[in-house]
Design a protein around this motif. Structure first.
Motif, PDB file in Angstrom:
ATOM      1  N   VAL A  36       0.839  -1.193   0.000  1.00 49.36           N
ATOM      2  CA  VAL A  36       0.000   0.000   0.000  1.00 49.36           C
ATOM      3  C   VAL A  36       0.871   1.240   0.000  1.00 49.36           C
ATOM      4  N   ARG A  49      -4.103  -1.345  -3.390  1.00 48.22           N
ATOM      5  CA  ARG A  49      -5.369  -2.037  -3.181  1.00 48.22           C
ATOM      6  C   ARG A  49      -6.483  -1.080  -3.557  1.00 48.22           C
ATOM      7  N   THR A  50      -7.699  -1.567  -3.521  1.00 51.02           N
ATOM      8  CA  THR A  50      -8.842  -0.724  -3.837  1.00 51.02           C
ATOM      9  C   THR A  50      -9.271   0.043  -2.594  1.00 51.02           C
ATOM     10  N   ASN A 107      -8.751   6.552  -7.262  1.00 47.66           N
ATOM     11  CA  ASN A 107      -8.092   6.271  -5.974  1.00 47.66           C
ATOM     12  C   ASN A 107      -7.323   7.488  -5.470  1.00 47.66           C
TER      13      ASN A 107
END
Length: 125
Positions: free
Chosen positions: A2, A27-28, A77
């Motif tokens: 991350v 990551r989402t 994001n």
């Protein structure tokens, strides 16, 4: 792995504006609470703003209410912090944060698992 990477910091005169951005990867983050903290020299880390995944709820620290606006783009994001009417006391390192375990929007640093490296904001008088 991350990663949260901030950008947009810099030097601005009092009364001016800056826009900070944070790009999240690894990551989402669409279901994560995201936000911003700041830390000035010799002071404790301070909650600035937070936003839930749907953008339906935002929370601001008392010192920035009415001047700062947080927003996010779950497709890209990213989370942004628009800072207007800046004051010398806004000078600090600003950190992007994220957390996927919260059931509410936390305002304590310990509630956020992921942190960016920080970006310096300096407001001259």
């Amino acid at each position: 792995q991350v990663q949260l990477v901030e950008s947009g910091g810099g030097l601005v005169q009092a009364g001016g504006s800056l826009r900070l951005s944070c790009a999240a990867s690894g990551r989402t983050f669409s279901r994560y609470v995201m936000g911003w903290f700041r830390q000035a020299p010799g002071k404790e880390r301070e909650f600035v703003a937070g936003i839930v995944w749907s953008s339906a709820v935002t929370v601001y620290g008392d010192s920035v209410k009415g001047r700062f606006t947080i927003s996010r783009d779950n497709v890209k994001n990213t989370v942004s912090l628009q800072m207007n009417s800046l004051k010398p006391e806004d000078t600090a390192v600003y950190y992007c944060v994220a957390d996927g375990t919260q059931t509410h929007l936390g305002v304590r640093a310990i509630e956020y698992h992921y942190w960016g490296q920080g970006t310096q904001v300096t407001v001259s008088s």
